[in-house]
Design a protein around this motif. Sequence first.
Motif, PDB file in Angstrom:
ATOM      1  N   ARG A 117       2.227  -5.644  -9.558  1.00 33.79           N
ATOM      2  CA  ARG A 117       1.418  -4.849 -10.266  1.00 33.79           C
ATOM      3  C   ARG A 117      -0.390  -5.033  -9.795  1.00 33.79           C
ATOM      4  N   GLN A 118      -0.501  -6.119  -9.180  1.00 31.40           N
ATOM      5  CA  GLN A 118      -2.040  -6.416  -8.871  1.00 31.40           C
ATOM      6  C   GLN A 118      -2.158  -6.307  -7.213  1.00 31.40           C
ATOM      7  N   GLY A 119      -0.996  -6.309  -6.411  1.00 30.25           N
ATOM      8  CA  GLY A 119      -1.309  -6.544  -5.055  1.00 30.25           C
ATOM      9  C   GLY A 119      -1.084  -5.064  -4.220  1.00 30.25           C
ATOM     10  N   ASN A 120      -1.965  -4.237  -4.532  1.00 30.31           N
ATOM     11  CA  ASN A 120      -1.690  -2.948  -3.826  1.00 30.31           C
ATOM     12  C   ASN A 120      -3.269  -2.497  -3.443  1.00 30.31           C
ATOM     13  N   LEU A 121      -3.213  -1.863  -2.061  1.00 31.62           N
ATOM     14  CA  LEU A 121      -4.269  -1.221  -1.593  1.00 31.62           C
ATOM     15  C   LEU A 121      -3.988  -0.084  -0.665  1.00 31.62           C
ATOM     16  N   TYR A 122      -4.502   0.959  -0.990  1.00 32.24           N
ATOM     17  CA  TYR A 122      -4.145   2.231  -0.137  1.00 32.24           C
ATOM     18  C   TYR A 122      -5.351   2.825   0.377  1.00 32.24           C
ATOM     19  N   SER A 123      -5.265   3.238   1.688  1.00 34.10           N
ATOM     20  CA  SER A 123      -6.377   4.342   2.353  1.00 34.10           C
ATOM     21  C   SER A 123      -5.460   5.407   3.292  1.00 34.10           C
ATOM     22  N   ARG A 124      -6.006   6.685   2.918  1.00 40.89           N
ATOM     23  CA  ARG A 124      -5.518   7.667   3.344  1.00 40.89           C
ATOM     24  C   ARG A 124      -6.180   7.816   4.881  1.00 40.89           C
ATOM     25  N   GLY A 125      -5.118   8.418   5.819  1.00 37.01           N
ATOM     26  CA  GLY A 125      -5.703   8.560   7.283  1.00 37.01           C
ATOM     27  C   GLY A 125      -6.605   9.826   7.262  1.00 37.01           C
ATOM     28  N   GLU A 193      -1.270   0.914   3.806  1.00 36.68           N
ATOM     29  CA  GLU A 193      -1.078   0.484   2.339  1.00 36.68           C
ATOM     30  C   GLU A 193      -0.749  -0.953   2.413  1.00 36.68           C
ATOM     31  N   LEU A 194      -1.385  -1.748   1.870  1.00 40.15           N
ATOM     32  CA  LEU A 194      -1.448  -3.249   1.895  1.00 40.15           C
ATOM     33  C   LEU A 194      -0.625  -3.649   0.301  1.00 40.15           C
ATOM     34  N   LYS A 195       0.233  -4.538   0.969  1.00 40.12           N
ATOM     35  CA  LYS A 195       1.092  -4.913  -0.506  1.00 40.12           C
ATOM     36  C   LYS A 195       1.137  -6.588  -0.275  1.00 40.12           C
ATOM     37  N   LEU A 196       1.136  -7.226  -1.441  1.00 32.55           N
ATOM     38  CA  LEU A 196       1.448  -8.575  -1.384  1.00 32.55           C
ATOM     39  C   LEU A 196       2.749  -8.862  -1.888  1.00 32.55           C
ATOM     40  N   ARG A 197       3.406  -9.740  -0.970  1.00 33.91           N
ATOM     41  CA  ARG A 197       4.738  -9.932  -1.172  1.00 33.91           C
ATOM     42  C   ARG A 197       5.023 -11.597  -0.864  1.00 33.91           C
TER      43      ARG A 197
END
Length: 530
Positions: A117-125, A193-197
């Motif tokens: 729910r909280q571990g996302n970060l995205y940046s388009r090219g 896209e960064l994801k926390l896992r």
Amino acid sequence: MITLQCLLEFQSEGDRREVLDLMRRFSSAERYGYQRLLEGWTREELKKHLTQVFQINTRYADDAVLKASGILSSCRKRGQNPTKVVFGGRGLFEKLKKKHLNGPRREELEREWKEKRQGNLYSRGDRSKRGNLNLRFVWIEGELYLRICVGERRWVYAKVVRPVKREGDKWIGFVWDLHQAERTGKWFPYNVELKLRDGEVYAHVSVSEKFPPTVITPENGVIGIDVNAYPFHLALAEVSRDGNLVGYERISLHEFLSADRDKREYLAWQVAYWVVGLALQRSRAIAIEDLEELPKGRRGDGFPKLRQKLQRWVYRSILEKIEVLAKRHGVAVEKKDPAYTSVIGKLKYAPQYLIDKDVAGALVIGRRALGFEEELPEAYRCLLRDEEFLLYALAELEEKVKKLKRELKGEENEWRRKAIKARLKATRGELKTLKAHLRALQSGEGEPASQRSPADRRKEPVRGRLSGRRKSWRVLSAALTVPVLEKFSHVKGTVRDFSPLRPVLVSGDWERAVRRPVPVPGAGAAVQVV
């Protein structure tokens, strides 16, 4: 697009905490933006608002809106209620709602829920921004790092950890492209896209895939593919370049119903490899339906078994994999409008080739990819001007409406009543279509649009005539399905036998079709119904 994954290794705990805080704020902006989109906010006003509220730069804010709008669009395409979306996963949400769950198991689920729910970060090219503005891969002393923008002119550098797993690993090609871009200055866009896992931060990189030249084109013929939920399978029709049926295959998808998500993904790739392998073996291009949306039913519609299949329907995933795999092997893929392919197939080609309606639908898709128009056969055109037949068909439809009303009145089960109501609504629609056509015929307003043009011409369809032609097919379906194909009580559920239409298709003899021999259980041979 291909997506590659790598692990990020931070140089200090402070850098890690700063990136995790940015991921938390971006995730909150995405959820907040989703709710505002439901309220009707525009992209521009929302981007400015998110920048101020969540203290992220405008590029991150715009990407958060982009992600939120993608979720909203996907939800609407699947026919789901967009207000019921649960960020973090409905499965985890439902598990955490159970009050008896406690101890280490609950703590583990809460951690997983928080990460998703909280571990996302995205940046388009962006090609003009050296590939990506906010999340950019850079080389430092010969090693690859991801530069993460955490504020105005402030960056955190995380080392990329990604061993090569096998020969032909696509990560090798991506790293080589980064080297070439650094050397030549010819940058290419890549989304990150960064994801926390499990406490670790992973970067998922998406880049456009480079395909080899197309060597197998529709000039050699095509393999048409029709997706079907009942029975749950793919129907394939091999079509020669002159539009004739060469052969057909069926691929059962029932194994998907009992499989979990990962296994369904694996099975979908297996199906794709089988289809593309067949196309390579026969030197045929592939024709698929350009499906935008498939209704998945709703709770209480009276069709629980069909709804269960539709909810687990993976048609889009299978077709996307077939398309990607075909392009990788130089096989052309034609995507065509699926409108009326089933109706045309079952009425025109199923009785002609004595095949089922699904294979016939695949044949129509293949012919459409080759540029063939589907005109009404001469016997069908005459049938649509036969007032005696139309009055007979009208009477049969009215009788079915009465029968369904009696069933509805005598049925006490709520769910079965809803199923009967659905059939009643569909039959009334067919009755309305047939009445409108009969009125137009009796008033001399005109005749089917398809009568005014030669049959089966190979060219691009003309938009002005297309609607009239489709209307003729719709009228024909209403006039033949119930009065002829569902004439006798041995027909249960979906009609699968279209052979009774053969005398109608060949000679227009509809009277022979409605008096056809009917199989009687236990009687051995067919008996004639008078």
